[in-house]
Motif scaffolding. Sequence first.
Motif, short mmCIF file in Angstrom:
data_model
loop_
_atom_site.label_atom_id
_atom_site.label_comp_id
_atom_site.label_asym_id
_atom_site.label_seq_id
_atom_site.Cartn_x
_atom_site.Cartn_y
_atom_site.Cartn_z
N PRO A 1 -25.14 64.52 14.52
CA PRO A 1 -23.71 64.53 14.43
C PRO A 1 -23.01 63.57 13.48
N LEU A 2 -22.21 64.14 12.86
CA LEU A 2 -21.87 63.29 11.45
C LEU A 2 -20.59 61.93 11.93
N ASN A 3 -20.43 61.29 11.98
CA ASN A 3 -19.18 59.76 11.81
C ASN A 3 -17.94 60.26 10.83
N ALA A 4 -19.13 60.21 9.72
CA ALA A 4 -17.81 60.58 8.67
C ALA A 4 -18.38 61.35 6.99
N VAL A 5 -17.81 61.70 6.56
CA VAL A 5 -18.01 62.27 5.45
C VAL A 5 -16.85 61.28 4.48
N PHE A 6 -17.30 61.20 2.86
CA PHE A 6 -16.92 60.26 1.89
C PHE A 6 -16.85 61.33 0.95
N ASP A 7 -16.32 61.73 0.24
CA ASP A 7 -15.92 63.22 -0.15
C ASP A 7 -15.45 62.09 -2.10
N MET A 8 -16.41 62.78 -3.71
CA MET A 8 -16.23 61.77 -4.50
C MET A 8 -15.21 63.73 -5.09
N VAL A 9 -15.42 64.40 -4.53
CA VAL A 9 -15.01 65.59 -6.07
C VAL A 9 -13.77 65.92 -5.61
N SER A 10 -13.22 66.65 -4.39
CA SER A 10 -11.22 66.74 -4.75
C SER A 10 -11.02 66.99 -3.01
N GLY A 11 -9.57 67.22 -2.94
CA GLY A 11 -9.46 67.58 -1.39
C GLY A 11 -9.50 68.67 -1.08
N GLU A 12 -9.65 70.20 -2.29
CA GLU A 12 -10.56 71.02 -1.32
C GLU A 12 -11.48 71.04 -0.87
N HIS A 13 -12.28 70.18 -2.12
CA HIS A 13 -13.81 70.12 -1.35
C HIS A 13 -13.94 69.41 -0.07
N ALA A 14 -13.04 68.04 0.20
CA ALA A 14 -13.35 67.40 0.97
C ALA A 14 -13.21 68.45 2.26
N ALA A 15 -11.87 69.07 2.63
CA ALA A 15 -11.55 69.99 3.21
C ALA A 15 -12.86 70.86 3.74
N SER A 16 -13.37 71.36 2.89
CA SER A 16 -14.48 71.89 2.83
C SER A 16 -15.65 71.54 4.14
N LEU A 17 -15.67 70.52 4.21
CA LEU A 17 -16.80 70.10 4.63
C LEU A 17 -16.60 69.36 6.54
N ALA A 18 -15.08 68.96 6.47
CA ALA A 18 -14.34 68.47 7.19
C ALA A 18 -14.74 68.52 8.90
N SER A 19 -15.52 70.56 8.75
CA SER A 19 -16.10 70.75 10.19
C SER A 19 -17.28 70.52 10.64
N LEU A 20 -18.20 69.89 9.48
CA LEU A 20 -19.05 69.08 10.19
C LEU A 20 -18.99 67.43 10.58
N LEU A 21 -17.95 67.14 10.80
CA LEU A 21 -17.99 66.26 11.90
C LEU A 21 -17.55 65.95 12.95
N THR A 22 -17.90 64.71 13.43
CA THR A 22 -18.49 65.26 15.43
C THR A 22 -16.42 64.52 15.90
N ALA A 23 -16.60 65.28 17.15
CA ALA A 23 -15.16 64.19 17.55
C ALA A 23 -14.82 63.21 16.82
N ASN A 24 -13.92 62.82 16.69
CA ASN A 24 -12.75 60.81 16.17
C ASN A 24 -13.63 61.12 14.98
N GLY A 25 -14.39 61.94 14.09
CA GLY A 25 -14.87 61.72 12.93
C GLY A 25 -13.59 61.02 11.49
N HIS A 26 -13.99 60.73 10.78
CA HIS A 26 -13.21 60.66 9.70
C HIS A 26 -13.86 61.64 8.12
#
Length: 325
Positions: free
Chosen positions: A209-234
């Motif tokens: 599981p991933l505990n955090a995602v740091f995105d440098m692209v855009s809000g939309e791009h970051a939102a597309s990666l949210a499902s990769l996070l585990t519980a209480n991720g960031h």
Amino acid sequence: MMKAWVHHETGAPDVLRLEDRPQPRPARGEILVRNRAIGLNPVDWKFISWGRAGWDWPHIPGVDGAGDIAELGEGVTHLRPGARVAYHNDLIRPGSFAEYTVIPARAAIPLPDALSFEAAAALPCPGLTAIQAIEKVPLWSGAHVLLTGASGAVGGALLQLARSRGWIVHAVCSAAQSARVRRLGAATVLDYRQDNWREIAAERTENQPLNAVFDMVSGEHAASLASLLTANGHLVCIQDRQEKAPLPPFTTTISLHEVGLNAMHAHADDLHWGKLVDAGATMAKEIVSGRFDPQIIEVESFDQLPAALTRLEHGPNPGNRVVVL
């Protein structure tokens, strides 16, 4: 008088003109820096193109610089004339594309004598942005994080900071930068030009599981990666922000974070700035010791600043571009 690159209108970097401008004087709580090197950042060419309310015209752009203190404003007692400093300046103020720049004294990052001004000028915007981003996330050694834009100036700085905390970093960048990103500390690398890289990342999270995602692209791009996070991720957005929750309520209950370095100038207090400057000073020392790579890819002369800024605009930029005076 001093030499400065100014623009009288918005446009591409070629609207900049080298002109004689009055040398500024520091007011209370400010210092005058004699610039020795200037760090170039995407925000520079973007705001030359966009403009900003509140600017006086012609405007001197540039947010990052490094040099020595030429004059202290009233009430500044923790610094001395001649001291070597780097800085990130507010976009509203006259900037660093000049021989001299006035900055708030609280934004001055002290530099070790052994650090070159070129390396110091590459530090503020990328380094302080990375520091802000990483401090959003209270993770432990061994935590797994995903980092998009890992080969850029901010991404490379964040990658190095994450590794120093013992985090396992899964980087996303171009295939051409894969080897360099691994040298900076990435455990795995995915090519963002590969159509199915998100699917590969999702498959990996089934076992790790991933505990955090740091995105440098855009809000939309970051939102597309949210499902990769585990519980209480960031989910940390370094470009843009999340205007609404990207996942249904009461699912993984992730935390959403936005990062905006320039907002510090208007909204942070002296304590915030003190902590940020201390972190920047530590980073400067780690450049000297070889524990942090400033990722300099180009050092250009002051008279060639617009051309260097154009190269930054069009990329690629696997690191920092710097101009010396």
